[in-house]
Motif scaffolding. Structure first.
Motif, mmCIF file in Angstrom:
data_model
loop_
_atom_site.group_PDB
_atom_site.id
_atom_site.type_symbol
_atom_site.label_atom_id
_atom_site.label_comp_id
_atom_site.label_asym_id
_atom_site.label_seq_id
_atom_site.Cartn_x
_atom_site.Cartn_y
_atom_site.Cartn_z
ATOM 1 N N ALA A 1 16.615 1.171 -3.150
ATOM 2 C CA ALA A 1 15.836 2.409 -3.149
ATOM 3 C C ALA A 1 14.465 2.216 -2.500
ATOM 4 C CB ALA A 1 15.674 2.917 -4.576
ATOM 5 N N TYR A 2 14.043 0.970 -2.331
ATOM 6 C CA TYR A 2 12.752 0.698 -1.692
ATOM 7 C C TYR A 2 12.830 0.649 -0.171
ATOM 8 C CZ TYR A 2 10.413 -0.035 -6.100
ATOM 9 O OH TYR A 2 9.850 0.169 -7.336
ATOM 10 N N ASP A 3 14.018 0.670 0.374
ATOM 11 C CA ASP A 3 14.188 0.665 1.828
ATOM 12 C C ASP A 3 13.681 2.004 2.365
ATOM 13 O OD1 ASP A 3 14.921 0.060 4.407
ATOM 14 O OD2 ASP A 3 16.943 -0.613 3.866
ATOM 15 N N GLY A 4 12.610 1.974 3.147
ATOM 16 C CA GLY A 4 11.986 3.196 3.653
ATOM 17 C C GLY A 4 10.631 3.473 3.034
ATOM 18 N N ALA A 5 10.290 2.786 1.941
ATOM 19 C CA ALA A 5 8.976 2.943 1.316
ATOM 20 C C ALA A 5 7.961 2.040 2.013
ATOM 21 C CB ALA A 5 9.042 2.605 -0.168
ATOM 22 N N THR A 6 6.732 2.514 2.096
ATOM 23 C CA THR A 6 5.665 1.720 2.704
ATOM 24 C C THR A 6 4.856 1.005 1.622
ATOM 25 O OG1 THR A 6 3.985 3.473 2.608
ATOM 26 C CG2 THR A 6 5.466 3.457 4.535
ATOM 27 N N ILE A 7 4.024 0.085 2.071
ATOM 28 C CA ILE A 7 3.124 -0.613 1.149
ATOM 29 C C ILE A 7 2.198 0.393 0.474
ATOM 30 C CG2 ILE A 7 1.247 -2.284 1.015
ATOM 31 C CD1 ILE A 7 2.659 -3.749 3.372
ATOM 32 N N ARG A 8 1.705 1.363 1.239
ATOM 33 C CA ARG A 8 0.836 2.376 0.653
ATOM 34 C C ARG A 8 1.568 3.155 -0.452
ATOM 35 N NH1 ARG A 8 -3.648 4.208 3.039
ATOM 36 N NH2 ARG A 8 -2.893 3.576 5.121
ATOM 37 N N ASP A 9 2.848 3.405 -0.227
ATOM 38 C CA ASP A 9 3.631 4.117 -1.242
ATOM 39 C C ASP A 9 3.657 3.363 -2.567
ATOM 40 O OD1 ASP A 9 4.254 6.115 0.610
ATOM 41 O OD2 ASP A 9 6.149 5.175 1.190
ATOM 42 N N VAL A 10 3.861 2.043 -2.522
ATOM 43 C CA VAL A 10 3.915 1.299 -3.789
ATOM 44 C C VAL A 10 2.521 1.098 -4.365
ATOM 45 C CG1 VAL A 10 6.123 0.195 -3.309
ATOM 46 C CG2 VAL A 10 4.023 -0.970 -2.650
ATOM 47 N N LEU A 11 1.511 0.997 -3.529
ATOM 48 C CA LEU A 11 0.138 0.895 -4.037
ATOM 49 C C LEU A 11 -0.249 2.128 -4.837
ATOM 50 C CD1 LEU A 11 -1.809 -0.642 -1.013
ATOM 51 C CD2 LEU A 11 -1.788 -1.579 -3.335
ATOM 52 N N THR A 12 0.237 3.289 -4.427
ATOM 53 C CA THR A 12 -0.129 4.552 -5.069
ATOM 54 C C THR A 12 0.942 5.078 -6.015
ATOM 55 O OG1 THR A 12 0.748 5.792 -3.171
ATOM 56 C CG2 THR A 12 -1.602 5.235 -3.135
ATOM 57 N N MET A 13 1.903 4.232 -6.382
ATOM 58 C CA MET A 13 2.995 4.636 -7.273
ATOM 59 C C MET A 13 3.726 5.860 -6.718
ATOM 60 S SD MET A 13 3.261 2.635 -9.913
ATOM 61 C CE MET A 13 2.338 1.341 -10.738
ATOM 62 N N SER A 14 4.026 5.821 -5.450
ATOM 63 C CA SER A 14 4.677 6.951 -4.783
ATOM 64 C C SER A 14 5.908 6.502 -4.017
ATOM 65 C CB SER A 14 3.682 7.633 -3.830
ATOM 66 O OG SER A 14 2.483 7.976 -4.481
ATOM 67 N N SER A 15 6.585 5.483 -4.520
ATOM 68 C CA SER A 15 7.743 4.940 -3.812
ATOM 69 C C SER A 15 8.925 5.898 -3.811
ATOM 70 C CB SER A 15 8.182 3.621 -4.458
ATOM 71 O OG SER A 15 8.683 3.854 -5.765
ATOM 72 N N GLN B 1 -6.144 8.347 -4.172
ATOM 73 C CA GLN B 1 -5.340 7.981 -3.009
ATOM 74 C C GLN B 1 -3.906 8.511 -3.093
ATOM 75 O OE1 GLN B 1 -6.464 6.627 -0.354
ATOM 76 N NE2 GLN B 1 -8.354 5.585 -0.921
ATOM 77 N N ALA B 2 -3.427 8.788 -4.290
ATOM 78 C CA ALA B 2 -2.037 9.207 -4.460
ATOM 79 C C ALA B 2 -1.826 10.603 -3.880
ATOM 80 C CB ALA B 2 -1.657 9.184 -5.935
ATOM 81 N N PRO B 3 -0.630 10.891 -3.387
ATOM 82 C CA PRO B 3 -0.366 12.206 -2.797
ATOM 83 C C PRO B 3 -0.476 13.325 -3.827
ATOM 84 C CG PRO B 3 1.671 10.944 -3.042
ATOM 85 C CD PRO B 3 0.544 10.013 -3.322
ATOM 86 N N GLY B 4 -0.858 14.506 -3.323
ATOM 87 C CA GLY B 4 -0.917 15.682 -4.190
ATOM 88 C C GLY B 4 -2.119 15.726 -5.107
ATOM 89 N N GLY B 5 -3.117 14.860 -4.865
ATOM 90 C CA GLY B 5 -4.308 14.872 -5.710
ATOM 91 C C GLY B 5 -4.101 14.273 -7.081
ATOM 92 N N ALA B 6 -3.018 13.486 -7.270
ATOM 93 C CA ALA B 6 -2.781 12.844 -8.559
ATOM 94 C C ALA B 6 -3.894 11.844 -8.868
ATOM 95 C CB ALA B 6 -1.420 12.138 -8.555
ATOM 96 N N GLY B 7 -4.133 11.587 -10.139
ATOM 97 C CA GLY B 7 -5.254 10.757 -10.561
ATOM 98 C C GLY B 7 -5.004 9.275 -10.461
#
Length: 385
Positions: free
Chosen positions: A158-172, A312-318
């Motif tokens: 499921a991580y294939d296609g996720a970026t480093i930024r995605d996992v840094l921001t809990m947005s994988s 940093q997380a998408p959608g203005g999440a905290g």
């Protein structure tokens, strides 16, 4: 009669096999039993200060440098409602720094200053600090690179296609049930893998379902931080725990040598297995309050401190880069915090120059409103100083 003798022999053989298996897996079974009673009301406080009795561990040498002493300041009085909150939320330790000075320190429920307490997800913010140094020195230059570029074991997961930024921001986008009260949740299955000496890398690689497209929304899943550790290992060729020790732990001059919980392959449980004294948790907070500088040395790049503790997380999440950032932070001194289950905090309020480290054993941490109440208490204390 012949059948009975045969059956008895079969039972004896089976008993022998089970006995050998039990002996061979004795440690694993003991850890599994420990996991099942880890949060029991009569054991949780003791367990949280002695996790090395229950799990596989590895030490992080603090080095032979001097302890970076925390200068003493004038003692403070806690806000009127805080003692009741401390009791209700099973706080076991609290350390408060004001302008870098120790102004309050207290231990509760039979704990002591030298206890090495489990971080749970506070460890994520330590890993973020390490990541900032690797990003700055060019080891991992591009946050938009694919995680599988550095962790090929995750190809097809499921991580294939996720970026480093995605996992840094809990947005994988990975589907992962983080309900600690559900025995069959992903987070509890992961805990049993850890207890039985399994492989965390293998656990992450076996995740195949997605709840959302990578980068589309924030969904807090702890395994994202393990994947971040896999990225660090793949990029550097080093164990993330060794790097954390060299780049963060030893330069901070901690009072006591910490340790990590590990899986059966010796891989450190970077998403929540760090164990430190409460004073040493406060040191990381002071390091970030000082924008990554410690005793005149820039340990973590100042721009990483600023970016990782901003929204940093998408959608203005905290959420920033493995740090929690309240959406109303600007109204409360630009505050942010590291947060672990059962009430672990490193709270930082730059405007008031306050750091508060809290350890707890709060079995009611999932009750509605508890997180909001905890933040309100920490803010009230910081804003009273």
């Amino acid at each position: 009669m012949r059948f009975i003798r045969f059956a008895l022999r079969a039972l004896l053989v089976l008993a022998l096999i089970l006995g050998v298996a039990a002996l061979w897996k004795r440690d694993e079974l003991a850890r599994l039993l420990a996991v099942n009673s880890l949060f029991a009301a009569d054991k949780i406080t003791e367990n949280f200060s002695h996790m090395d009795r229950l799990f596989l561990t590895r030490p992080l040498p603090r080095g032979d440098g001097p302890v970076s002493a925390l200068p003493m300041g004038d003692a403070i009085d806690l806000p009127a409602g805080m003692p009741a909150w401390i009791d209700a939320r099973w706080v076991t330790a609290m350390v408060v720094l004001k302008e870098g000075h120790l102004v309050h320190e207290a231990y509760y429920r039979g704990t002591a200053p030298n206890d090495l307490r489990i971080s749970w997800s506070v460890a994520k913010s330590f890993l973020s600090a390490l990541f900032g140094t690797l990003h700055a020195d060019g080891t991992i230059p591009d946050l938009d690179a694919q995680v599988v570029d550095y962790a090929p074991l995750l190809k097809g997961s499921a991580y294939d296609g996720a970026t480093i930024r995605d996992v840094l921001t809990m947005s994988s986008g990975v589907s992962f049930n983080e309900d600690y009260l559900d025995f069959n949740s992903d987070i509890n299955r992961m805990g049993r893998v850890l207890a039985l000496g399994g492989t965390m890398d293998g656990f992450a690689a076996a995740l195949s379902a997605r709840a959302a497209e990578p980068g589309s929304r924030m969904h807090y899943v702890s395994i994202d931080t393990h994947v971040l550790g896999m990225v660090i290992a793949g990029a550097s060729g080093r164990d993330p725990a060794d790097l954390l020790d060299e780049r963060i732990i030893q330069p901070l001059g901690l009072e006591a040598a910490p340790y990590y919980l590990t899986d059966g392959e010796g891989v450190s449980f970077v998403l929540g297995g760090l164990n430190l004294t409460t004073r040493d948790y406060a040191r990381l907070g002071q390091l970030f309050l000082q924008r990554g500088q410690w005793l005149g040395r820039q340990i973590v790049p100042a721009d990483w401190v600023a970016k990782s503790t901003a929204l940093q997380a998408p959608g203005g999440a905290g959420y920033g880069y493995q740090w929690w950032v309240p959406v109303d932070s600007a109204a409360h001194g630009d505050d942010y915090f590291a947060h672990g289950i059962y009430g672990q905090y490193i709270y930082i309020n730059p405007a008031h120059e306050v750091v508060i480290a809290v350890n707890s054993a709060d079995r009611g941490f999932r009750e509605p409103g508890v997180d909001d109440e905890n933040l309100a208490q920490l803010r009230a204390l910081a804003e009273s100083l």
